[in-house]
Design an enzyme around this catalytic site. Structure first.
Site, PDB file in Angstrom:
ATOM      1  CB  SER A  26       1.084  19.126 -34.085  1.00 54.87           C
ATOM      2  OG  SER A  26       0.318  19.451 -33.377  1.00 54.87           O
ATOM      3  CG  ASP A  49       7.794   5.777 -28.739  1.00 50.51           C
ATOM      4  OD1 ASP A  49       8.906   5.930 -29.320  1.00 50.51           O
ATOM      5  OD2 ASP A  49       7.350   6.704 -28.002  1.00 50.51           O
ATOM      6  CE  LYS A 105       1.641  23.057 -31.789  1.00 49.69           C
ATOM      7  NZ  LYS A 105       0.707  21.929 -31.346  1.00 49.69           N
TER       8      LYS A 105
END
Length: 555
Positions: free
Chosen positions: A290, A301, A315
């Site tokens: 999460s 990223d 998740k």
């Protein structure tokens, strides 16, 4: 005119279909709600026994929600959801466990700075009563419910200390307790490498991380290990704020996309960062989920950190709380989130259709390729894949049985730790503490003398193989081979203790350390043998390799 009319009719058909679909859906909702209402009325009227309305309806609600996904949950009382979101409850601040040998609940570990620690509770204390309620023979759920209550309330706790046999009474006042410390430990590891263990994303955790970072910088930190292993997540807003400590203002960290407009939102960094150049590694594992995946995924990223460990949980769903009548709440999944590269890392697809729900893991072959800010390939649909895969050794079966509570085996490790603590008022610092050779041999002999036994995995698998051989009809021909294999696989506890001494001794030492230095001490001690941490230290000591990974240069 005819052509224009035909074109308008063709354009209207999809809209008519959508309207009809919406009308049918609303009709189905109204019909089934009416059926449910009438069904319960008839149950209440005709069922042979009186029905507990709250229990029956709550069971029905939770059964309905289980058909959706594991994260959409109903809370009958607002304080249940508040406790989940904040990570806090009102109680004494101690981990309890059920002692199989004594058939009752005992104190396992008081937390630092809590009423339990201040009252002098110790590992192994047997909980006899709470006020007028007898606790002997009761399971941990029953005892825990009585230990908890409203903050500020006082109760009388009666315990027996096994090391002395004395019974003691103590008056304890409940306080707000954090389930686990947001940052159970931080410090300098070696060569000016800082370390922060973040256990959960509760309200205000970013400020705690900021304070820890500033303190570590003042101690001379030149690079950082951020440990998000076993961090199940929490607040999405806190995750964004934490990323903002390391990346510039104005960058998109995560985007939520849902069915309704209110569930669609973009989160950007909004303040000036604390440090955009500090070499950073993030540790993850299969229990990193999460909000933790938002942080690790966004830093990956944005090419801001090297991720080390094993693939995360996956998740990629977002929940929000909704108030219901009578102080109840619903935590409902409203959207999927997408990190900076545009990928959603949700690993399980909860499909709805045909009146039933199905779940399926998204196979690696169906994941799609995305790219980081610097052009590195990353994938969606299966959690965050680390830049460097590193894992700790799996725990031997004998060590698992020795250290895990609630198993039908002797509590030999727990009892030894309790006896050791009773005999030693203090021990060395976490990084220096080790059992002596004589102490290890004493423990080893106690394990053998108390008749400790466990069920090896190999024995279970052999039994399954024998059953398969019998079913398929070739057991008789291979019986001698099976019998010989069974003889060779008979486990010898003394041999297994020697073979796995290093792991078993480390677990025993950390169990003892927890009584003196609490959770921070066990984490600090464990770092000394943690292979994933060692990999992070190795990488941070190699600046060229670190830069090559983030710049997508062939290694």
């Amino acid at each position: 005119m005819t052509k224009k009319l035909l074109l308008l009719l063709l354009m209207a058909l999809p809209l008519t279909g959508l309207a009809q679909k919406g009308k049918n859906h609303n009709l189905e909702v109204a019909k089934n709600l009416d059926i449910f209402n009438q069904l319960y009325k008839n149950l209440d009227l005709f069922y042979v026994d009186t029905i507990d309305a709250q229990n029956t309806i709550t069971t029905g609600i939770r059964g309905m929600l289980r058909s959706l996904d594991p994260y959409t949950e109903y809370y009958a009382e607002q304080k249940e959801l508040k406790s989940f979101i904040t990570g806090k409850y009102a109680g004494i601040g101690a981990l309890i466990r059920y002692h199989m040998k004594q058939k009752t609940s005992v104190i396992d570990e008081p937390y630092d700075g809590t009423p339990a620690q201040e009252a002098g509770l110790r590992k192994g204390d047997i909980i006899l009563s709470i006020d007028d309620s007898v606790m002997t023979g009761k399971d941990t759920k029953f005892v825990s419910e009585h230990l908890r209550g409203d903050a500020g309330t006082t109760f009388l706790l009666k315990i027996r200390r096994p090391s002395t046999g004395k019974e003691m009474k103590m008056k304890i006042t409940r306080r707000q307790i954090q389930y686990t410390a947001t940052i159970p430990y931080y410090g300098i590891l070696t060569d000016k490498v800082g370390y922060i263990n973040l256990s959960q994303f509760t309200e205000g955790c970013t400020q705690e991380v900021r304070r820890a970072l500033i303190d570590l910088k003042n101690q001379g930190m030149t690079s950082l290990v951020l440990d998000l292993r076993n961090n199940g997540g929490g607040s999405e807003a806190e995750a964004v704020s934490l990323v903002n400590l390391f990346v510039p203002r104005g960058l998109t960290v995560v985007t939520n996309k849902g069915k309704v407009k209110e569930a669609t939102r973009e989160y950007k960094t909004t303040v000036e960062p604390l440090d955009t150049l500090l070499p950073l590694t993030v540790l993850v594992n299969g229990e990193t989920a999460s909000a933790s995946e938002i942080v690790s995924g966004a830093l990956q990223d944005l090419d801001r950190a090297v991720i080390i460990g094993s693939r995360t949980y996956g998740k990629g769903l977002v929940q929000v709380p909704i108030d219901l009548p009578y102080n109840a709440n619903l935590k409902i999944t409203t959207s999927r989130y997408y990190i900076p590269s545009g990928r959603c890392i949700q690993a399980i697809d909860y499909r709805q259709g045909g009146g039933a729900a199905t779940t399926q893991h998204i196979p690696d072959s169906l994941t799609r390729v995305f790219h980081t800010a610097g052009g590195r390939e990353v994938h969606d649909g299966g959690g965050i894949q680390p830049d460097i895969v590193a894992k700790n050794d799996t725990i031997p079966n004998i060590a698992y049985y020795l250290s895990t509570s609630g198993l039908d085996s002797t509590e030999v490790m727990f009892d030894y730790a309790c006896d050791y603590i009773a005999r030693h008022p203090s021990i060395a610092a976490p990084r220096e503490f080790h059992l002596s050779e004589a102490e290890w041999q004493d423990f080893r002999q106690q394990v053998i003398d108390k008749g400790f036994s466990y069920d090896p995995v190999s024995k279970k698998q052999l039994k399954e193989l024998v059953n398969t051989a019998k079913f398929e009809g070739y057991y008789d021909d291979a019986k001698d081979a099976f019998d010989e294999l069974e003889k060779r696989m008979q486990h010898n506890v003394a041999h297994d203790l020697d073979k796995h001494r290093e792991t078993i001794q480390q677990l025993l030492e950390m169990d003892i350390i927890a009584a003196y230095y609490y959770q921070a001490g066990t984490i600090e001690a464990g770092l000394m043998t943690d292979k994933v941490v060692k990999e992070a230290l190795r990488l941070l000591a190699s600046p060229d390799e670190y830069r090559k990974i983030l710049r997508n240069i062939e290694r």
